[in-house]
Design a protein around this motif. Structure first.
Motif, short mmCIF file in Angstrom:
data_model
loop_
_atom_site.label_atom_id
_atom_site.label_comp_id
_atom_site.label_asym_id
_atom_site.label_seq_id
_atom_site.Cartn_x
_atom_site.Cartn_y
_atom_site.Cartn_z
N GLU A 46 0.83 -1.20 0.00
CA GLU A 46 0.00 0.00 0.00
C GLU A 46 0.87 1.25 0.00
OE1 GLU A 46 -3.76 -1.87 2.58
OE2 GLU A 46 -2.41 -0.41 3.51
N ALA A 48 0.03 5.47 0.87
CA ALA A 48 -1.01 6.33 1.43
C ALA A 48 -0.77 7.78 1.03
CB ALA A 48 -1.03 6.20 2.95
N PHE A 85 -9.84 3.07 0.49
CA PHE A 85 -8.93 2.16 -0.17
C PHE A 85 -9.33 1.96 -1.64
CE2 PHE A 85 -8.57 1.23 4.27
CZ PHE A 85 -7.25 0.84 4.47
N ARG A 93 -2.56 -1.18 -3.33
CA ARG A 93 -3.65 -0.31 -2.90
C ARG A 93 -3.15 1.13 -2.77
NH1 ARG A 93 -4.84 -4.22 1.52
NH2 ARG A 93 -6.28 -5.79 0.70
N VAL A 95 -4.25 4.50 -0.83
CA VAL A 95 -5.03 4.77 0.37
C VAL A 95 -5.13 6.28 0.58
CG1 VAL A 95 -5.26 4.29 2.82
CG2 VAL A 95 -4.15 2.61 1.34
N TYR A 120 -3.94 3.98 11.39
CA TYR A 120 -3.64 3.27 10.14
C TYR A 120 -2.13 3.28 9.88
CZ TYR A 120 -2.65 2.67 5.23
OH TYR A 120 -2.06 2.26 4.06
N ARG A 124 0.17 -0.82 9.69
CA ARG A 124 0.16 -1.46 8.38
C ARG A 124 1.58 -1.86 7.98
NH1 ARG A 124 -4.79 -3.10 7.28
NH2 ARG A 124 -4.58 -2.93 5.01
#
Length: 220
Positions: A46, A48, A85, A93, A95, A120, A124
């Motif tokens: 991921e 972000a 997401f 992903r 985010v 978060y 993660r």
């Protein structure tokens, strides 16, 4: 504004093309999480996106994926109060974290969704990088210190991405990049390369795609 990104030399033509192909694949909204227990399994790499509420996070995600309405942009700052997401090609992903610096919500509400973003970031293991979006017209402000402190404390690698770079002249942009790099130089979790983008003009988008692809170690 020139169309030639000054970061182009950081990436080979092959890498830029691979990034283009990857982000041309299917991108879909997966879910929004309002509570930490609602987060999806940590089973894909991921990245972000964080930033002030009006910095253009939704517009940048849409520009990266080539979708006009994948992430919902709003004229009302602070609308994003969940961790949203998006799945790209079932391989990684994107985010979208709740925005910060929005004074019109109650302090309780603001604290609630900002704490969700912090939870978060801390929880993660497959989060490869956070991209902290900063308006190129204004540069880093006092309000940006808190998220950078939180990222440093959580030891989450983060990179500054300047948005709306088409709104200022090239020499002004160069000065903002230089100043920003100096400001983050001693921050332990900050990536030293500052990227400049324009969702409207497409400036810097190929380079950010390449950055995300290589950071997540995925191929199209």
């Amino acid at each position: 504004m020139t169309d030639e990104p000054q970061d182009a030399a950081l990436y080979s033509e092959e890498t830029l093309e691979s990034g283009r192909v990857l982000f041309a694949r299917q991108a879909r909204f997966m879910m929004g999480a309002a509570k930490i227990e609602q987060l999806p399994p940590d089973d894909l790499p991921e990245v972000a996106f964080a930033g002030r509420s009006n910095v253009g996070k939704s517009s940048l995600i849409n520009a990266l994926t080539g979708h006009n309405h994948l992430a919902r942009a709003s004229n009302e700052p602070g609308r994003t109060r969940e961790v949203n997401f998006f799945v790209l090609d079932e391989k990684l992903r994107l985010v979208d974290l709740p925005g910060y610096g929005w004074a019109r919500a109650s302090k309780t509400t603001v604290k609630s969704f900002q704490n969700l973003g912090r939870d978060y970031l801390r929880g993660r293991p497959r989060l490869k990088r956070a991209y902290l979006l900063i308006d190129a017209r204004h540069g880093l402000k006092e309000v940006d210190n808190e998220p950078m402190d939180a990222l440093d404390k959580a030891a989450v690698s983060y990179q500054i991405v300047l948005t709306k770079a088409d709104k200022i002249k090239p020499h002004e942009l160069a000065a903002v990049i230089e100043k920003t790099q100096a400001q983050i130089k001693k921050r332990p979790a900050a990536h030293p390369v500052v990227l400049a983008t324009s969702s409207e003009k497409g400036f810097g988008i190929p380079e950010l795609r390449a950055e995300i692809m290589t950071t997540c170690e995925v191929l199209p």
